[in-house]
Design a protein around this motif. Structure first.
Motif, PDB file in Angstrom:
ATOM      1  N   UNK A   1       0.845  -1.185   0.000  1.00  0.00           N
ATOM      2  CA  UNK A   1       0.000   0.000   0.000  1.00  0.00           C
ATOM      3  C   UNK A   1       0.887   1.244   0.000  1.00  0.00           C
ATOM      4  N   UNK A   2       0.526   2.218  -0.800  1.00  0.00           N
ATOM      5  CA  UNK A   2       1.288   3.458  -0.937  1.00  0.00           C
ATOM      6  C   UNK A   2       1.015   4.379   0.241  1.00  0.00           C
ATOM      7  N   UNK A   3       2.080   4.971   0.783  1.00  0.00           N
ATOM      8  CA  UNK A   3       1.973   5.957   1.853  1.00  0.00           C
ATOM      9  C   UNK A   3       2.522   7.269   1.315  1.00  0.00           C
ATOM     10  N   UNK A   4       1.749   8.336   1.452  1.00  0.00           N
ATOM     11  CA  UNK A   4       2.169   9.653   0.975  1.00  0.00           C
ATOM     12  C   UNK A   4       3.353  10.151   1.781  1.00  0.00           C
ATOM     13  N   UNK A   5       4.385  10.586   1.093  1.00  0.00           N
ATOM     14  CA  UNK A   5       5.549  11.198   1.716  1.00  0.00           C
ATOM     15  C   UNK A   5       5.477  12.699   1.509  1.00  0.00           C
ATOM     16  N   UNK A   6       6.012  13.443   2.443  1.00  0.00           N
ATOM     17  CA  UNK A   6       5.987  14.910   2.356  1.00  0.00           C
ATOM     18  C   UNK A   6       6.629  15.399   1.060  1.00  0.00           C
ATOM     19  N   UNK A   7       7.660  14.711   0.584  1.00  0.00           N
ATOM     20  CA  UNK A   7       8.322  15.171  -0.641  1.00  0.00           C
ATOM     21  C   UNK A   7       7.468  14.941  -1.886  1.00  0.00           C
ATOM     22  N   UNK A   8       6.365  14.195  -1.736  1.00  0.00           N
ATOM     23  CA  UNK A   8       5.447  13.971  -2.852  1.00  0.00           C
ATOM     24  C   UNK A   8       4.304  14.984  -2.873  1.00  0.00           C
ATOM     25  N   UNK A   9       4.351  15.967  -1.980  1.00  0.00           N
ATOM     26  CA  UNK A   9       3.293  16.974  -1.912  1.00  0.00           C
ATOM     27  C   UNK A   9       3.784  18.327  -2.410  1.00  0.00           C
ATOM     28  N   UNK A  10       2.892  19.027  -3.069  1.00  0.00           N
ATOM     29  CA  UNK A  10       3.100  20.415  -3.439  1.00  0.00           C
ATOM     30  C   UNK A  10       1.828  21.144  -3.045  1.00  0.00           C
ATOM     31  N   UNK A  11       1.901  22.452  -3.033  1.00  0.00           N
ATOM     32  CA  UNK A  11       0.743  23.276  -2.712  1.00  0.00           C
ATOM     33  C   UNK A  11       0.482  24.201  -3.887  1.00  0.00           C
ATOM     34  N   UNK A  12      -0.761  24.251  -4.297  1.00  0.00           N
ATOM     35  CA  UNK A  12      -1.172  25.052  -5.446  1.00  0.00           C
ATOM     36  C   UNK A  12      -1.940  26.259  -4.932  1.00  0.00           C
ATOM     37  N   UNK A  13      -1.449  27.431  -5.288  1.00  0.00           N
ATOM     38  CA  UNK A  13      -2.112  28.684  -4.943  1.00  0.00           C
ATOM     39  C   UNK A  13      -2.778  29.184  -6.222  1.00  0.00           C
ATOM     40  N   UNK A  14      -4.091  29.178  -6.231  1.00  0.00           N
ATOM     41  CA  UNK A  14      -4.854  29.669  -7.372  1.00  0.00           C
ATOM     42  C   UNK A  14      -5.263  31.107  -7.078  1.00  0.00           C
ATOM     43  N   UNK A  15      -4.735  32.031  -7.854  1.00  0.00           N
ATOM     44  CA  UNK A  15      -5.012  33.456  -7.659  1.00  0.00           C
ATOM     45  C   UNK A  15      -6.113  33.907  -8.608  1.00  0.00           C
ATOM     46  N   UNK A  16      -7.053  34.692  -8.088  1.00  0.00           N
ATOM     47  CA  UNK A  16      -8.152  35.220  -8.897  1.00  0.00           C
ATOM     48  C   UNK A  16      -8.247  36.728  -8.690  1.00  0.00           C
ATOM     49  N   UNK A  17      -8.303  37.457  -9.796  1.00  0.00           N
ATOM     50  CA  UNK A  17      -8.392  38.915  -9.751  1.00  0.00           C
ATOM     51  C   UNK A  17      -9.730  39.335  -9.173  1.00  0.00           C
ATOM     52  N   UNK A  90      -1.546  19.247  -3.363  1.00  0.00           N
ATOM     53  CA  UNK A  90      -1.448  18.455  -4.591  1.00  0.00           C
ATOM     54  C   UNK A  90      -0.471  17.317  -4.352  1.00  0.00           C
ATOM     55  N   UNK A  91      -0.950  16.102  -4.529  1.00  0.00           N
ATOM     56  CA  UNK A  91      -0.095  14.924  -4.380  1.00  0.00           C
ATOM     57  C   UNK A  91       0.426  14.533  -5.757  1.00  0.00           C
ATOM     58  N   UNK A  92       1.739  14.438  -5.858  1.00  0.00           N
ATOM     59  CA  UNK A  92       2.358  14.135  -7.138  1.00  0.00           C
ATOM     60  C   UNK A  92       2.270  12.649  -7.461  1.00  0.00           C
ATOM     61  N   UNK A  93       2.042  12.370  -8.715  1.00  0.00           N
ATOM     62  CA  UNK A  93       2.148  11.019  -9.254  1.00  0.00           C
ATOM     63  C   UNK A  93       3.314  11.087 -10.239  1.00  0.00           C
TER      64      UNK A  93
END
Length: 103
Positions: A1-17, A90-93
Motif C-alpha cells: 500500500x502506498x503511503x504519501x511522503x511529504x516530498x510527494x506533496x506540493x501546494x497550489x495557490x490559485x489566484x483570482x483577480x 497536490x499529491x504528485x504522481x
C-alpha cells in the motif's frame, strides 16, 4: 500500500483577480519579487498567469498546509486585496513514487 511522503506533496495557490481592483506596476513588481524570493529559497516550483482568465497559479513546496497558507497570504497581490486565493494540496504522481504505488 502506498503511503504519501511529504516530498510527494506540493501546494497550489490559485489566484483570482478581484473585479474593480487596480493592478499597478509597483504591485506587479512586488509580486514578482515575492516569487523571486520563493525561488531563491527553493520553494517555488512553477508559476504564471492563465490565458483567458484573470488570475494565475503558483505551485510551491512547503513543509505544511499552514506554511503554504502563510506564503499565499504574504503575496503582495493578496495583501493589497487585488487578488484572492484558493489553496490546494497536490499529491504528485511520478516515477520517483512509482506513480503513487500504482505504476
Amino acid at each position: 500500500m502506498y503511503v504519501t511522503n511529504a516530498e510527494d506533496l506540493r501546494y497550489v495557490i490559485l489566484l483570482s483577480k478581484v473585479p474593480g481592483k487596480e493592478m499597478t506596476e509597483e504591485l506587479i513588481r512586488a509580486h514578482v519579487q515575492h516569487l523571486k524570493q520563493l525561488d531563491g529559497q527553493g520553494k517555488l516550483e512553477l508559476c504564471g498567469p492563465f490565458i483567458g482568465y484573470r488570475g494565475g497559479m503558483v505551485i510551491i513546496k512547503a513543509t505544511s498546509f499552514e506554511e503554504a497558507k502563510q506564503i499565499a497570504e504574504a503575496d503582495p497581490y493578496v495583501q493589497a486585496g487585488v487578488e484572492t486565493y484558493e489553496l490546494r494540496t497536490w499529491e504528485l504522481s511520478c516515477e520517483a513514487n512509482n506513480h503513487m504505488g500504482m505504476g
